[in-house]
Design an enzyme around this catalytic site. Structure first.
Site, PDB file in Angstrom:
ATOM      1  N   GLY A   1     -59.544   0.919 -23.203  1.00  0.00           N
ATOM      2  CA  GLY A   1     -58.577   0.969 -24.303  1.00  0.00           C
ATOM      3  C   GLY A   1     -57.342   0.114 -24.049  1.00  0.00           C
ATOM      4  O   GLY A   1     -56.922  -0.680 -24.887  1.00  0.00           O
ATOM      5  N   ARG A   2     -56.761   0.260 -22.848  1.00  0.00           N
ATOM      6  CA  ARG A   2     -55.504  -0.463 -22.582  1.00  0.00           C
ATOM      7  C   ARG A   2     -55.748  -1.930 -22.258  1.00  0.00           C
ATOM      8  O   ARG A   2     -54.793  -2.680 -22.032  1.00  0.00           O
ATOM      9  CB  ARG A   2     -54.738   0.237 -21.458  1.00  0.00           C
ATOM     10  CG  ARG A   2     -55.519   0.408 -20.174  1.00  0.00           C
ATOM     11  CD  ARG A   2     -54.843   1.395 -19.246  1.00  0.00           C
ATOM     12  NE  ARG A   2     -55.676   1.745 -18.098  1.00  0.00           N
ATOM     13  CZ  ARG A   2     -56.638   2.670 -18.123  1.00  0.00           C
ATOM     14  NH1 ARG A   2     -56.924   3.303 -19.241  1.00  0.00           N
ATOM     15  NH2 ARG A   2     -57.331   2.949 -17.027  1.00  0.00           N
TER      16      ARG A   2
ATOM     17  N   LYS B   1     -61.283   3.211 -30.380  1.00  0.00           N
ATOM     18  CA  LYS B   1     -62.509   2.917 -29.627  1.00  0.00           C
ATOM     19  C   LYS B   1     -63.548   4.008 -29.870  1.00  0.00           C
ATOM     20  O   LYS B   1     -64.693   3.740 -30.176  1.00  0.00           O
ATOM     21  CB  LYS B   1     -62.163   2.796 -28.139  1.00  0.00           C
ATOM     22  CG  LYS B   1     -63.343   2.507 -27.249  1.00  0.00           C
ATOM     23  CD  LYS B   1     -62.891   2.300 -25.804  1.00  0.00           C
ATOM     24  CE  LYS B   1     -64.093   2.307 -24.875  1.00  0.00           C
ATOM     25  NZ  LYS B   1     -63.717   2.118 -23.478  1.00  0.00           N
TER      26      LYS B   1
ATOM     27  N   GLU C   1     -51.327   4.133 -16.527  1.00  0.00           N
ATOM     28  CA  GLU C   1     -52.607   4.769 -16.834  1.00  0.00           C
ATOM     29  C   GLU C   1     -53.694   4.229 -15.899  1.00  0.00           C
ATOM     30  O   GLU C   1     -54.672   4.904 -15.617  1.00  0.00           O
ATOM     31  CB  GLU C   1     -52.968   4.495 -18.301  1.00  0.00           C
ATOM     32  CG  GLU C   1     -53.902   5.530 -18.900  1.00  0.00           C
ATOM     33  CD  GLU C   1     -54.003   5.378 -20.405  1.00  0.00           C
ATOM     34  OE1 GLU C   1     -53.086   5.820 -21.108  1.00  0.00           O
ATOM     35  OE2 GLU C   1     -54.995   4.815 -20.879  1.00  0.00           O
TER      36      GLU C   1
ATOM     37  N   GLU D   1     -55.121  12.225 -33.401  1.00  0.00           N
ATOM     38  CA  GLU D   1     -53.948  11.646 -34.079  1.00  0.00           C
ATOM     39  C   GLU D   1     -54.364  10.545 -35.043  1.00  0.00           C
ATOM     40  O   GLU D   1     -53.918  10.485 -36.191  1.00  0.00           O
ATOM     41  CB  GLU D   1     -52.968  11.051 -33.054  1.00  0.00           C
ATOM     42  CG  GLU D   1     -52.327  12.048 -32.124  1.00  0.00           C
ATOM     43  CD  GLU D   1     -53.058  12.151 -30.793  1.00  0.00           C
ATOM     44  OE1 GLU D   1     -54.321  12.113 -30.801  1.00  0.00           O
ATOM     45  OE2 GLU D   1     -52.393  12.288 -29.760  1.00  0.00           O
TER      46      GLU D   1
ATOM     47  N   LYS E   1     -56.364  15.036 -24.653  1.00  0.00           N
ATOM     48  CA  LYS E   1     -57.164  15.071 -25.883  1.00  0.00           C
ATOM     49  C   LYS E   1     -57.812  16.442 -26.080  1.00  0.00           C
ATOM     50  O   LYS E   1     -58.122  16.833 -27.187  1.00  0.00           O
ATOM     51  CB  LYS E   1     -58.219  13.963 -25.863  1.00  0.00           C
ATOM     52  CG  LYS E   1     -57.609  12.565 -25.975  1.00  0.00           C
ATOM     53  CD  LYS E   1     -58.648  11.476 -26.177  1.00  0.00           C
ATOM     54  CE  LYS E   1     -57.971  10.108 -26.226  1.00  0.00           C
ATOM     55  NZ  LYS E   1     -58.846   8.998 -26.551  1.00  0.00           N
TER      56      LYS E   1
ATOM     57  N   HIS F   1     -26.041  -3.657 -20.362  1.00  0.00           N
ATOM     58  CA  HIS F   1     -24.970  -2.777 -20.844  1.00  0.00           C
ATOM     59  C   HIS F   1     -25.404  -1.321 -20.798  1.00  0.00           C
ATOM     60  O   HIS F   1     -24.812  -0.472 -21.455  1.00  0.00           O
ATOM     61  CB  HIS F   1     -24.579  -3.177 -22.272  1.00  0.00           C
ATOM     62  CG  HIS F   1     -24.120  -4.610 -22.332  1.00  0.00           C
ATOM     63  ND1 HIS F   1     -22.788  -4.953 -22.244  1.00  0.00           N
ATOM     64  CD2 HIS F   1     -24.811  -5.770 -22.409  1.00  0.00           C
ATOM     65  CE1 HIS F   1     -22.686  -6.281 -22.299  1.00  0.00           C
ATOM     66  NE2 HIS F   1     -23.901  -6.795 -22.396  1.00  0.00           N
TER      67      HIS F   1
HETATM   68  C1  G6Q Z   1     -56.507   3.568 -22.825  1.00  0.00           C
HETATM   69  C2  G6Q Z   1     -56.708   4.987 -23.034  1.00  0.00           C
HETATM   70  C3  G6Q Z   1     -56.036   5.556 -24.253  1.00  0.00           C
HETATM   71  C4  G6Q Z   1     -56.755   5.258 -25.553  1.00  0.00           C
HETATM   72  C5  G6Q Z   1     -56.183   6.134 -26.656  1.00  0.00           C
HETATM   73  C6  G6Q Z   1     -56.852   5.892 -27.983  1.00  0.00           C
HETATM   74  O1  G6Q Z   1     -56.987   2.947 -21.927  1.00  0.00           O
HETATM   75  O2  G6Q Z   1     -58.049   5.286 -22.993  1.00  0.00           O
HETATM   76  O3  G6Q Z   1     -54.712   5.134 -24.355  1.00  0.00           O
HETATM   77  O4  G6Q Z   1     -56.642   3.908 -25.880  1.00  0.00           O
HETATM   78  O5  G6Q Z   1     -56.311   7.467 -26.285  1.00  0.00           O
HETATM   79  O6  G6Q Z   1     -58.223   6.084 -27.901  1.00  0.00           O
HETATM   80  P1  G6Q Z   1     -59.164   5.593 -29.047  1.00  0.00           P
HETATM   81  O7  G6Q Z   1     -59.047   4.118 -29.152  1.00  0.00           O
HETATM   82  O8  G6Q Z   1     -60.545   6.042 -28.686  1.00  0.00           O
HETATM   83  O9  G6Q Z   1     -58.686   6.243 -30.318  1.00  0.00           O
END
Ligand code: G6Q
Length: 543
Positions: A264-265, A203, A350, A209, A509, A381
């Site tokens: 994001g989620r 996003k 989250e 990463e 982050k 199990h």
């Molecule tokens: C989700 C969070 C988090 C995010 C990641 C990746 O709601 O904000 O999980 O999706 O940190 O972020 P980017 O998509 O910006 O790389």
């Protein structure tokens, strides 16, 4: 919420009901299943195996009413800035709005933009599938790698696996998320640069990463391709940030945009879902959206006492806040929903792992539970022992399809039978007398029976929901994901917290930056506690 009349009454009611056993509630009411189950399309939601009576439900609906839940649901769909700390709407519902209803942000109807990106995705997916989109040697694409993390990974990864029976032949989708170099290396080891397409899913396009993995993938690709002009055939971006996409070297023409009002989620419905569409086709992706939209319409319109996300959310509150349940297990009896617990872990924890209300005060009750789980029957199990005989109350959500996509017959019947048996056993338990009768039938002598009875008694009275559906299709997957998203919103609303920010993630982050410099460049350490400083020195000596 804790100041409402309904909360006080629920506290009193909990004292009375906590000694009641569900076995008795069932035997006193032969209609309990009919009354405490609901259908939505081919989804059957059985919530009769919960520690509730009609009175409990009445009080929970009153609690929702006194907290203004219906108004808050309306505010989300109207595009109000319900993400109060970031001053944004939360409009994942717009991404799957299949109606002709406009949705406005700052006076602009955002639906034309949503449809334009869906058209862009369809055109691209069709080109890749037909072989019109080719790699730098002229070969068609047969492997897609989604590089992203958190919300840019968990949703698409879960959905791609869930839709395995719908995958296009000859197209494989892989996921790389972890900064551990093992993740990228393991994935690239089985791929050919000539036929691989990378989706850089971020996003912000600023996540350490993802950018490090994207650079690693590009280096690997260029070792084979040589010329940077070939990058355009093999790298596309899914992002809200076109400047950073350009800086990375991806042509903005190869960027699939989305917007800051998509969390994001909650983003698998957006361009972030391109890997789902590449795996299963755009028609299937749109069926997923249609399922999500159907659940949205239900959530907006159904009265509270017939509303699946509302009922699920209220039951969760009943256990967290009145029974002190600290965790919630998610157990899908479906191998392809293997990633669902991990996905819901992020979606829920989250969103509702917060201790500050929207107006900046400390909450005065517990909020989001720890969400965890594994598919059945594997879980049986492993951790089911604790669910049955442990000291903690752990509500369980079971999910199971009636039919398999695979060979009909025994396997699936065994799966289904196990799922139903577990729900039943958690509810009923096994009494002292039943344990004795069973052991007598097995021919054990009285001394052994006496010794073993305490171990073979199950208290029961352990709550569960069952979500049973016909088959794991794109539409039902959309319905289920949207159901959980809205359940999370219901709970966040009642707790008075903002389910749409994630300051804990933002902290992560920022944190590693200083230590990374100290590890890589040496020099004097900045202010750290003695433990962290000692560990950095130890790492430096051994790196
Ligand atoms: C989700 C969070 C988090 C995010 C990641 C990746 O709601 O904000 O999980 O999706 O940190 O972020 P980017 O998509 O910006 O790389």
């Amino acid at each position: 919420m804790t100041h409402t009349q309904a909360w006080q009454e629920l506290k009193e009611h909990h004292r009375q009901i906590s000694t009641k056993h569900m076995r008795d509630l069932f035997s006193q009411d032969p209609q309990r299943f009919e009354r405490l189950s609901l259908s939505f399309e081919d989804l059957l939601f059985d919530y009769s195996k919960n520690r509730i009576t009609d009175h409990t439900l009445r009080l929970l609906y009153a609690l929702a009413g006194q907290c203004g839940l219906e108004d808050k649901i309306g505010r989300m769909f109207a595009g109000e800035r319900i993400n109060c700390t970031e001053q944004r709407p939360a409009l994942h519902v717009a991404l799957r709005n299949r109606s002709s209803r406009p949705i406005h942000v700052d006076g602009e109807d955002i639906m034309p933009r949503v449809h334009a990106v869906l058209d862009q995705m369809r055109a691209f997916v069709d080109k890749v599938h037909s072989g019109a989109w080719r790699g730098f040697t002229g070969e068609p694409i047969c492997d897609v790698v989604n590089i992203g993390i958190g919300g840019s990974d968990l949703g698409p990864r879960m959905a791609v696996q869930a839709l395995t029976p719908y995958h296009k032949p000859g197209m494989k989708v892989h996921f790389v998320s972890n900064i551990d170099p093992a993740d990228l290396a393991d994935t690239l080891a089985v791929l050919r640069p000539e036929t691989t397409l990378f989706l850089i899913a971020s996003k912000t396009f600023g996540t350490q990463e993802t950018l490090a993995n994207a650079h690693g993938a590009r280096d690997w690709f260029l070792q084979a391709a040589g010329e940077t002009e070939h990058v355009a055939r093999h790298f596309v971006a899914l992002s809200t940030n076109s400047e950073r996409v350009r800086d990375f070297g991806i042509d903005p023409a190869n960027m699939f945009p989305f917007w800051d009002w998509v969390g994001g989620r909650y983003s698998l419905w957006s361009a972030i879902g391109l890997s789902i569409a590449l795996a299963a086709g755009m028609d299937r992706f749109e069926e997923l959206l249609a399922g999500g939209h159907a659940m949205d319409e239900h959530f907006r319109n159904a009265p509270l006492d017939r509303n699946l996300p509302v009922i699920m959310g209220l039951l969760g509150i009943w256990y967290v806040n009145f029974f002190g349940a600290a965790t919630q297990a998610i157990v899908p009896y479906a191998q392809h929903l293997q990633r669902l617990p991990a996905y819901l872990q992020q979606a829920d924890m989250e969103s509702n792992g917060k201790a500050t209300t929207c107006d900046g005060r400390a909450v005065c009750c517990d909020t989001g539970p720890v969400v965890w789980g594994e598919p059945g029957t594997n879980g049986q199990h492993a951790f089911f022992q604790l669910l049955h005989q442990g000291t903690r109350l752990i509500p369980v959500d079971f999910l199971v399809p009636m039919h398999s996509h695979y060979a009909p017959g025994e396997h699936h019947h065994i799966l289904l039978a196990n799922c139903l048996a577990q729900c039943e056993a958690l509810m009923r338990g096994r009494t002292d007398a039943e344990a004795r009768i069973q052991m007598e039938a097995q021919g054990l002598d009285q001394a052994d029976i006496f010794r073993l009875v305490p171990h073979r008694v199950f208290p029961g009275n352990r709550p569960s929901n069952l979500l049973m559906f016909d088959k794991l299709t794109p539409r039902i997957l959309g319905i289920l994901i949207a159901l959980y998203e809205h359940k999370i919103y219901v709970q966040g609303t009642l707790w008075g917290i903002n389910s749409f920010d994630q300051w804990g993630v933002e902290l992560g982050k920022q944190l590693a930056g200083t230590i990374l410099t100290e590890l890589q460049e040496g020099g004097a350490l900045s202010e750290h506690d003695a433990s962290t400083a000692g560990l950095i020195r130890h790492a430096r000596r051994n790196l």
